[in-house]
Motif scaffolding. Structure first.
Motif, PDB file in Angstrom:
ATOM      1  N   THR A  46       0.851  -1.183   0.000  1.00 46.98           N
ATOM      2  CA  THR A  46       0.000   0.000   0.000  1.00 46.98           C
ATOM      3  C   THR A  46       0.887   1.233   0.000  1.00 46.98           C
ATOM      4  O   THR A  46       1.796   1.363   0.836  1.00 46.98           O
ATOM      5  N   ASP A  74      -2.730  -5.525 -10.309  1.00 47.50           N
ATOM      6  CA  ASP A  74      -4.079  -5.154  -9.920  1.00 47.50           C
ATOM      7  C   ASP A  74      -3.931  -3.969  -8.972  1.00 47.50           C
ATOM      8  O   ASP A  74      -3.064  -3.976  -8.085  1.00 47.50           O
ATOM      9  N   THR A  76      -5.927  -0.943  -6.479  1.00 43.71           N
ATOM     10  CA  THR A  76      -7.079  -0.375  -5.800  1.00 43.71           C
ATOM     11  C   THR A  76      -6.687   1.058  -5.472  1.00 43.71           C
ATOM     12  O   THR A  76      -5.710   1.280  -4.741  1.00 43.71           O
ATOM     13  N   CYS A  82      -2.913   3.932  -2.864  1.00 42.32           N
ATOM     14  CA  CYS A  82      -2.990   2.971  -3.961  1.00 42.32           C
ATOM     15  C   CYS A  82      -2.438   1.645  -3.455  1.00 42.32           C
ATOM     16  O   CYS A  82      -1.301   1.583  -2.981  1.00 42.32           O
TER      17      CYS A  82
END
Length: 113
Positions: A46, A74, A76, A82
């Protein structure tokens, strides 16, 4: 696997799934915030930023790296964070390519934060 550092390598089309011990060894070459998922199928980190603009700038830079290496994570994405997850779907888990891209992102953040 070669003896060169991850940042000196490029993703390969012909790759294979890593054994757990090999993945753990490569993980030690990355920033300490990267972690292997409980099922051992992906690595994740993260990233946090001050605002949306910095977050999206990071995502755009990451997209350029993904395009250059032809290996795509992938993501998020939120206002100031992010989450990046790498896994090599064609091998059903982790490959060296995942760690190569993670290392490139580590350098990106180190050099531009």
């Amino acid at each position: 696997m070669t003896d060169s550092s991850l940042i000196e390598r490029h993703c390969q089309r012909d790759t294979s799934r890593l054994e757990v011990t090999a993945a753990q060894g490569l993980l030690r070459q990355l920033h300490a915030d990267w972690a292997v998922s409980g099922d051992g199928a992906r690595i994740e980190r993260t990233f946090r930023f001050k605002n949306y603009y910095q977050t999206i700038a990071f995502v755009n830079a990451l997209a350029w790296i993904a395009h250059q290496e032809d290996h795509h994570p992938d993501l998020t994405v939120g206002y100031n964070r992010c989450v990046v997850q790498y896994s090599t779907h064609s091998v059903g888990g982790l490959s060296e390519n995942d760690f190569i891209c993670a290392a490139r992102i580590d350098v990106l953040v180190t050099n531009h934060s």
